[in-house]
Design a protein around this motif. Structure first.
Motif, mmCIF file in Angstrom:
data_model
loop_
_atom_site.group_PDB
_atom_site.id
_atom_site.type_symbol
_atom_site.label_atom_id
_atom_site.label_comp_id
_atom_site.label_asym_id
_atom_site.label_seq_id
_atom_site.Cartn_x
_atom_site.Cartn_y
_atom_site.Cartn_z
ATOM 1 N N PHE A 84 8.547 -12.061 20.563
ATOM 2 C CA PHE A 84 9.964 -12.281 20.283
ATOM 3 C C PHE A 84 10.618 -11.007 19.773
ATOM 4 O O PHE A 84 9.963 -10.117 19.214
ATOM 5 C CB PHE A 84 10.141 -13.375 19.230
ATOM 6 C CG PHE A 84 9.901 -14.776 19.741
ATOM 7 C CD1 PHE A 84 9.444 -15.002 21.028
ATOM 8 C CD2 PHE A 84 10.134 -15.873 18.919
ATOM 9 C CE1 PHE A 84 9.214 -16.290 21.494
ATOM 10 C CE2 PHE A 84 9.916 -17.166 19.378
ATOM 11 C CZ PHE A 84 9.445 -17.373 20.666
ATOM 12 N N TYR A 103 19.597 -11.188 24.664
ATOM 13 C CA TYR A 103 19.147 -12.008 23.536
ATOM 14 C C TYR A 103 20.312 -12.669 22.798
ATOM 15 O O TYR A 103 20.116 -13.621 22.054
ATOM 16 C CB TYR A 103 18.346 -11.146 22.558
ATOM 17 C CG TYR A 103 16.971 -10.796 23.069
ATOM 18 C CD1 TYR A 103 15.883 -11.627 22.817
ATOM 19 C CD2 TYR A 103 16.762 -9.633 23.807
ATOM 20 C CE1 TYR A 103 14.617 -11.300 23.278
ATOM 21 C CE2 TYR A 103 15.497 -9.309 24.277
ATOM 22 C CZ TYR A 103 14.435 -10.145 24.019
ATOM 23 O OH TYR A 103 13.183 -9.827 24.481
ATOM 24 N N PRO A 121 23.732 -17.057 25.278
ATOM 25 C CA PRO A 121 23.120 -18.399 25.299
ATOM 26 C C PRO A 121 22.744 -18.882 26.690
ATOM 27 O O PRO A 121 22.032 -19.883 26.822
ATOM 28 C CB PRO A 121 24.200 -19.292 24.676
ATOM 29 C CG PRO A 121 25.480 -18.560 24.915
ATOM 30 C CD PRO A 121 25.138 -17.109 24.834
ATOM 31 N N TYR A 122 23.182 -18.174 27.739
ATOM 32 C CA TYR A 122 22.839 -18.571 29.108
ATOM 33 C C TYR A 122 21.640 -17.797 29.654
ATOM 34 O O TYR A 122 21.269 -17.975 30.814
ATOM 35 C CB TYR A 122 24.056 -18.369 30.023
ATOM 36 C CG TYR A 122 25.217 -19.255 29.644
ATOM 37 C CD1 TYR A 122 25.241 -20.611 29.993
ATOM 38 C CD2 TYR A 122 26.282 -18.751 28.905
ATOM 39 C CE1 TYR A 122 26.298 -21.430 29.626
ATOM 40 C CE2 TYR A 122 27.349 -19.558 28.531
ATOM 41 C CZ TYR A 122 27.345 -20.899 28.900
ATOM 42 O OH TYR A 122 28.395 -21.707 28.533
ATOM 43 N N ASP A 180 17.474 -16.723 29.228
ATOM 44 C CA ASP A 180 16.225 -17.206 28.647
ATOM 45 C C ASP A 180 15.855 -16.446 27.378
ATOM 46 O O ASP A 180 15.246 -17.008 26.451
ATOM 47 C CB ASP A 180 15.082 -17.078 29.666
ATOM 48 C CG ASP A 180 15.228 -18.052 30.833
ATOM 49 O OD1 ASP A 180 15.931 -19.076 30.658
ATOM 50 O OD2 ASP A 180 14.645 -17.784 31.896
ATOM 51 N N GLU A 181 16.216 -15.159 27.316
ATOM 52 C CA GLU A 181 15.861 -14.336 26.159
ATOM 53 C C GLU A 181 16.476 -14.849 24.866
ATOM 54 O O GLU A 181 15.951 -14.567 23.773
ATOM 55 C CB GLU A 181 16.295 -12.877 26.388
ATOM 56 C CG GLU A 181 15.440 -12.111 27.372
ATOM 57 C CD GLU A 181 15.788 -12.402 28.825
ATOM 58 O OE1 GLU A 181 15.136 -11.840 29.712
ATOM 59 O OE2 GLU A 181 16.715 -13.205 29.073
ATOM 60 N N SER A 182 17.561 -15.608 24.950
ATOM 61 C CA SER A 182 18.208 -16.120 23.739
ATOM 62 C C SER A 182 17.306 -17.101 22.989
ATOM 63 O O SER A 182 17.529 -17.367 21.801
ATOM 64 C CB SER A 182 19.537 -16.796 24.086
ATOM 65 O OG SER A 182 19.327 -17.952 24.883
ATOM 66 N N ASN A 183 16.277 -17.628 23.690
ATOM 67 C CA ASN A 183 15.314 -18.515 23.041
ATOM 68 C C ASN A 183 14.147 -17.738 22.417
ATOM 69 O O ASN A 183 13.260 -18.346 21.824
ATOM 70 C CB ASN A 183 14.753 -19.509 24.070
ATOM 71 C CG ASN A 183 15.835 -20.392 24.661
ATOM 72 O OD1 ASN A 183 16.730 -20.846 23.952
ATOM 73 N ND2 ASN A 183 15.755 -20.635 25.954
ATOM 74 N N GLU A 184 14.157 -16.419 22.563
ATOM 75 C CA GLU A 184 13.039 -15.596 22.111
ATOM 76 C C GLU A 184 13.493 -14.576 21.065
ATOM 77 O O GLU A 184 13.095 -13.417 21.081
ATOM 78 C CB GLU A 184 12.392 -14.889 23.308
ATOM 79 C CG GLU A 184 11.842 -15.877 24.344
ATOM 80 C CD GLU A 184 11.351 -15.190 25.605
ATOM 81 O OE1 GLU A 184 11.544 -13.961 25.726
ATOM 82 O OE2 GLU A 184 10.774 -15.880 26.465
ATOM 83 N N GLU A 233 14.146 -14.055 16.776
ATOM 84 C CA GLU A 233 13.937 -14.537 15.412
ATOM 85 C C GLU A 233 14.761 -13.675 14.465
ATOM 86 O O GLU A 233 14.809 -12.455 14.623
ATOM 87 C CB GLU A 233 12.459 -14.432 15.022
ATOM 88 C CG GLU A 233 11.526 -15.289 15.832
ATOM 89 C CD GLU A 233 10.074 -15.042 15.453
ATOM 90 O OE1 GLU A 233 9.319 -16.028 15.362
ATOM 91 O OE2 GLU A 233 9.708 -13.876 15.240
#
Length: 326
Positions: free
Chosen positions: A165, A229, A232-233, A235-239, A241
């Motif tokens: 992440f 990152y 929100p559209y 995939d990296e936005s879910n990775e 912290e």
């Protein structure tokens, strides 16, 4: 590891390798920190000794030497460097540092809690100790009247190889005489940053929006990667912290009378006492975090004792501009 992860790791590694000799000025002391139910990292430093005295002047010089890196976006530094390299005229290097010093002083004049040497100290520790480069110049944005960015003291990032992440790191710094007061202020500031609604928005959300448009990244490929990152559209936005890096510089009574020890025993005597102070500081920080209701967050804790924080301020401001006083 994906090509995106490789790019982040390599480029951030390049950007953070600027301080090969910081260990000459700051020593790290190891402490095993037990902290149930709170995600914390602790890094505990002290100024090296010379003739049994902490090297304050040398530390002030170190911060002063890096003020352009802290205050100016990459594009502005690049412009100055291109002018310098074109004719090898050093006045462009001096002009770059002058602009950075002016920004720092301007920030201090505009907002009492901004323009503190503690912000620069945190910047150095994040870039060197954690290899987490600054990705947006908060100082530059704070002094722009059209950019109401008054939330955190800094924003850095690192790629975590263990989790895969991106760590987005918000900085909070306090240079206080009393350690408990500094920890109170830090926890209160973080709580307000993530919770307090002002002008229809949360400070953290407002900062993110502005920073996305002002990333201080000279490498276009890296900039594109980082922006994913925050989208929100993607995939990296879910990775991603988030961490809160907290720097505390405080008065430590042991340092007021170091001449009572010999050169051979000063480090041993100091570290023995400092380890005890680190323990109480960590316990107190954990208590403040719980009391403020922010124990669900992730923290990075930097501790640095001084003989007198007022002396650090005075010498640093004098270095910026002869005779400048807070």
């Amino acid at each position: 590891m994906s090509s995106i992860e490789n790019l982040l790791r390599d480029k951030m590694g390049e950007r953070s390798g600027k301080y090969p000799n910081l260990e000459t000025r700051l020593k790290q002391i190891n402490y095993s920190w037990e902290h149930n139910h709170i995600e914390l990292e602790g890094y505990f430093y002290y100024l090296t000794f010379k003739d049994r005295n902490p090297t304050i002047d040398e530390f002030v010089q170190l911060m002063y030497d890096r003020i352009a890196d802290f205050c100016l976006p990459e594009r502005i530094k690049k412009e100055y460097m291109e002018k310098f390299l074109e004719k090898m005229d050093e006045r462009h290097i001096y002009a770059m540092r002058d602009e950075a010093c002016d920004l720092f002083i301007k920030a201090k004049e505009q907002q009492k809690k901004t323009g503190e040497p503690g912000e620069l100290a945190l910047f150095l520790l994040l870039e060197l100790g954690l290899h987490a480069p600054q990705i947006a110049s908060k100082m530059f944005l704070k002094t722009n009247v059209n950019m109401p960015v008054h939330g955190s003291d800094g924003v850095h990032a690192r790629f975590n190889n263990n989790t895969g992440f991106l760590n987005l790191i918000w900085g909070e710094s306090k240079l206080y005489q009393q350690l408990p007061s500094a920890l109170d202020e830090i926890c209160s500031s973080i709580s307000n940053f993530i919770n307090h609604e002002q002008d229809g928005s949360i400070p953290k959300e407002r900062d993110i929006k502005i920073i996305k448009g002002h990333l201080s990244i000279d490498d276009e490929d890296l900039k594109k990667v980082l922006l994913k990152y925050f989208d929100p559209y993607e995939d990296e936005s879910n990775e991603i912290e988030e961490y809160f890096a907290c720097f505390v510089g405080f008065n430590y009574s042991f340092l007021r009378n170091t001449q009572r020890f010999t050169r051979e025993e000063i480090v041993q005597k100091f570290e023995e006492q400092y380890l005890q102070r680190i323990k109480t500081a960590c316990d107190l920080f954990k208590e403040k975090i719980e009391n403020q209701g922010i124990k669900h967050l992730k923290f990075i804790f930097f501790l640095l004792p001084f003989k007198d924080v007022s002396e650090v301020r005075t010498k640093f401001y004098r270095k910026l501009k002869g005779g400048f006083d807070e």
